[in-house]
Design an enzyme around this catalytic site. Sequence first.
Site, PDB file in Angstrom:
ATOM      1  N   ALA A   1      27.819  -9.041  33.454  1.00 14.12           N
ATOM      2  CA  ALA A   1      27.380  -9.119  32.196  1.00 14.12           C
ATOM      3  C   ALA A   1      25.871  -8.560  31.695  1.00 14.12           C
ATOM      4  O   ALA A   1      25.591  -7.813  30.880  1.00 14.12           O
ATOM      5  CB  ALA A   1      27.562 -10.265  31.154  1.00 14.12           C
TER       6      ALA A   1
ATOM      7  N   THR B   1      25.690 -15.782  33.623  1.00  8.18           N
ATOM      8  CA  THR B   1      26.260 -14.942  32.592  1.00  8.18           C
ATOM      9  C   THR B   1      27.958 -14.772  33.000  1.00  8.18           C
ATOM     10  O   THR B   1      28.306 -15.406  33.976  1.00  8.18           O
ATOM     11  CB  THR B   1      25.564 -13.394  33.048  1.00  8.18           C
ATOM     12  OG1 THR B   1      26.151 -12.993  34.598  1.00  8.18           O
ATOM     13  CG2 THR B   1      24.237 -13.262  33.237  1.00  8.18           C
ATOM     14  N   ASP B   2      28.400 -13.868  32.006  1.00  8.18           N
ATOM     15  CA  ASP B   2      29.855 -13.540  32.541  1.00  8.18           C
ATOM     16  C   ASP B   2      29.639 -12.480  33.627  1.00  8.18           C
ATOM     17  O   ASP B   2      28.783 -11.879  33.765  1.00  8.18           O
ATOM     18  CB  ASP B   2      30.824 -13.230  31.338  1.00  8.18           C
ATOM     19  CG  ASP B   2      32.105 -13.555  31.603  1.00  8.18           C
ATOM     20  OD1 ASP B   2      32.820 -13.436  30.500  1.00  8.18           O
ATOM     21  OD2 ASP B   2      32.722 -13.567  32.763  1.00  8.18           O
ATOM     22  N   TYR B   3      30.956 -12.264  34.096  1.00 17.09           N
ATOM     23  CA  TYR B   3      30.858 -11.127  35.307  1.00 17.09           C
ATOM     24  C   TYR B   3      30.450 -10.028  35.148  1.00 17.09           C
ATOM     25  O   TYR B   3      30.724  -9.090  34.273  1.00 17.09           O
ATOM     26  CB  TYR B   3      32.620 -11.262  35.440  1.00 17.09           C
ATOM     27  CG  TYR B   3      32.838 -10.658  36.782  1.00 17.09           C
ATOM     28  CD1 TYR B   3      32.870  -9.401  37.081  1.00 17.09           C
ATOM     29  CD2 TYR B   3      33.566 -11.486  37.646  1.00 17.09           C
ATOM     30  CE1 TYR B   3      33.438  -9.012  38.497  1.00 17.09           C
ATOM     31  CE2 TYR B   3      34.038 -11.315  38.881  1.00 17.09           C
ATOM     32  CZ  TYR B   3      33.843  -9.700  39.321  1.00 17.09           C
ATOM     33  OH  TYR B   3      34.487  -9.472  40.509  1.00 17.09           O
TER      34      TYR B   3
END
Length: 748
Positions: free
Chosen positions: A291, A287-289
């Site tokens: 997310a 995932t992005d940070y």
Amino acid sequence: MKIIKASFLTVLIFFVISCQPKKVGLQDNDYYKKVDSLMKLMTLQEKIGQTVMYSGGWSVTGPIISDNNISYIKNGDVGAMLNVYTAEGTRKLQEIAVNETRLGIPLLFGYDVIHGFKTIFPINLAAASSWDLDDIEKTSRIAADEASSSGIHWTFAPMLDVARDPRWGRISEGAGEDVFLTSKTAEAYVKGFQGDNLYDKTTILACAKHFVGYGAAQAGRDYHTVNMGEGELRNVYLPPFKAAIDAGVETFMTAFNELNGVPATANKFLYKEILRNEWKFNGFVVTDYTAINELIKHGFAKDAKEATKLAMNAGIDMDMMSSANRKYLSSLVKEGSLQENQVNEACRRVLLAKYKLGLFDNPYKYIDKDREKNTIYKREYLNAARHSAAISSVLLKNDARTLPLNKTQKIALIGPLANDKRHILGNWAAAGDRKGKAASVYDGFKEYLPKNRIFYAKGCEIDSKEKENFTKAISTANKADMIVLVLGEDYNMSGEAASRSSIKLPGNQTSLLKALRNKFPKKKIVLVLMNGRPLDLSEEELLTDAILEAWFPGTMGGLGIADVLFGTYNPSGKLPVTFPRNVGQIPIYYNMKNTGRPIPENNPKQDYKSNYLDIPNTPLYPFGHGLSYTKFTYSNVTLSSKSNTYSSSLEATVDIKNDGDYDGFEIAQLYIHDKVGSVTRPVKELKGFKKIFLKKGETKTITFTINAENLKFYNSNMEYTVEPGEFEIAIQGSSDFKFKNTFVLEDI
Ligand code: GLC
């Protein structure tokens, strides 16, 4: 004193694993056997641990959160760390993972090595401006060598988000507005970072991000909503990610945005349907940070536990910084909301990557202080950065051959970025040094002119309303024969969470230019720009004699820019993104649709046409635009046949002559136009490009091959197809041209 609790089991594990044949770069199924033998020994909690990533906090790339305690590493609850680097720093954490956990599974270290690690190359929008795929691959290779010498195994790059809105700060991180160019750079980045063997300690995992549609955020506002039809998604935003997979990319990262109401981080259509079922991607997805937790704010999950379930059900493997997988996966599996096999699949993909890197053979293979010392800032790497800065710059304007600069002149070098060593690295500059390592434009000038012929003044700040330094700038300019003005943005004005509602030069920089022009109406003024997005240069265009778009050119940027300004390198860059006349035109891009009421070229003021009352439809500088110190003439476009079939191809050739006084590179661009389709087609589409070198007076004939595959698109039934009919074709040095040639694709 380090207590090494090497339990019998750990010794057994490594014996089982390491006694296998240590072939470099085993086939995947060999690795799968190794992974499966290890997973048989793992508890559910330990498998969950491999799906968890925390930040070491050495760089801040997102909201700081408190639940970030490396004691989780000791419990085997962490599989990867980001924002930790150096041989020494990664060794400390790796030793905890290997010596103090039950199974000693090594950590994966990831970092945003976006355009360089310590030696920083021009930002990615600049790299795209070079259209030089070999240089992109080479500089990515260098970045991977430096990063891997400093303990890094994985970069969160390339960013492959097609972007058509300069208000969006992250337009700086990608390859601009075109799907074909972005797809080509995807291949170059992946090959550069990953090399041809991940077992090689100079290679690192690449990561195709942000999947998908992030560049279409409404109003260019970062993280904002994205809505688009599946046709637009498949024809414009997905292809670069497929190109990355075709190039062998090992990981993907989710996008922060929602797409048509479903956040990317929990989007089964994207990850199950497209990525896994259609594209057969078998790497892992991070995932992005934070997310996963953001699914709550999106209004898509009622709480963190549900968010965790939704992300895992969408096929997301690793949780970056949400603490979601660590906190909730176990209970979700135990209560039957998730299957243990879903966790197994995610864990298996992560372990596979670790095996491919060779971390189980030697968890410390990327941790070598001597190698780190001898690799970072190698002379050849700094020289490569200087070259990249030169080839990435774009000459937007050059009236009366103002450039190249005459070395006998006295030059006033003015502006907030003229002697800058901090902003010049641009955003996402990894472990780059902003404290003096970089070469400023002033440093570059000192290589070409004696100090007594360079008159420097800062003139103003980047973003201030103060004018108290204008007087000094004017008196400085008064001593010189001509003026070089270096203006632009603060490096924090582009990149993540850096959208701007205005795309004009910030502060009073344009006022400084006006003050100088008013004072010296006849003195030549060259504008050099350092910025992370297309800017509205409508005023500057009228006040200057030449404009060089330097973007943020990196550690050796000042030297590379001086090489261009003084003619050592004849500029060859071409815009990968359109420069609007003003923010009101956005989104504006070359491969738009014609509409039912296009402006007639012979009568742009005709009523009831698709135009504005106050400005033309044309941009200030179009996609593909870039001048040279010489002049390239295109002639004799010929087609090997006037028609081709689905199974045949035709060749388009053109003569390109260097008609000027300088040797130089030209980037010839191949465009087509599918005149009629079952869905409307763009008025132009880039389908090829070649960077060629021509000595002055030299002519070369270049050839592009067109076949049905190049002409395919997704129709309204989402079939990837090609349709018979008439196509226009052109080979030019910019997207600003009128078609003159056609061919027919026969329906056979
Ligand atoms: C950031 C960015 C992403 C980056 C990640 C790790 O929020 O969106 O591009 O790779 O976090 O730093």
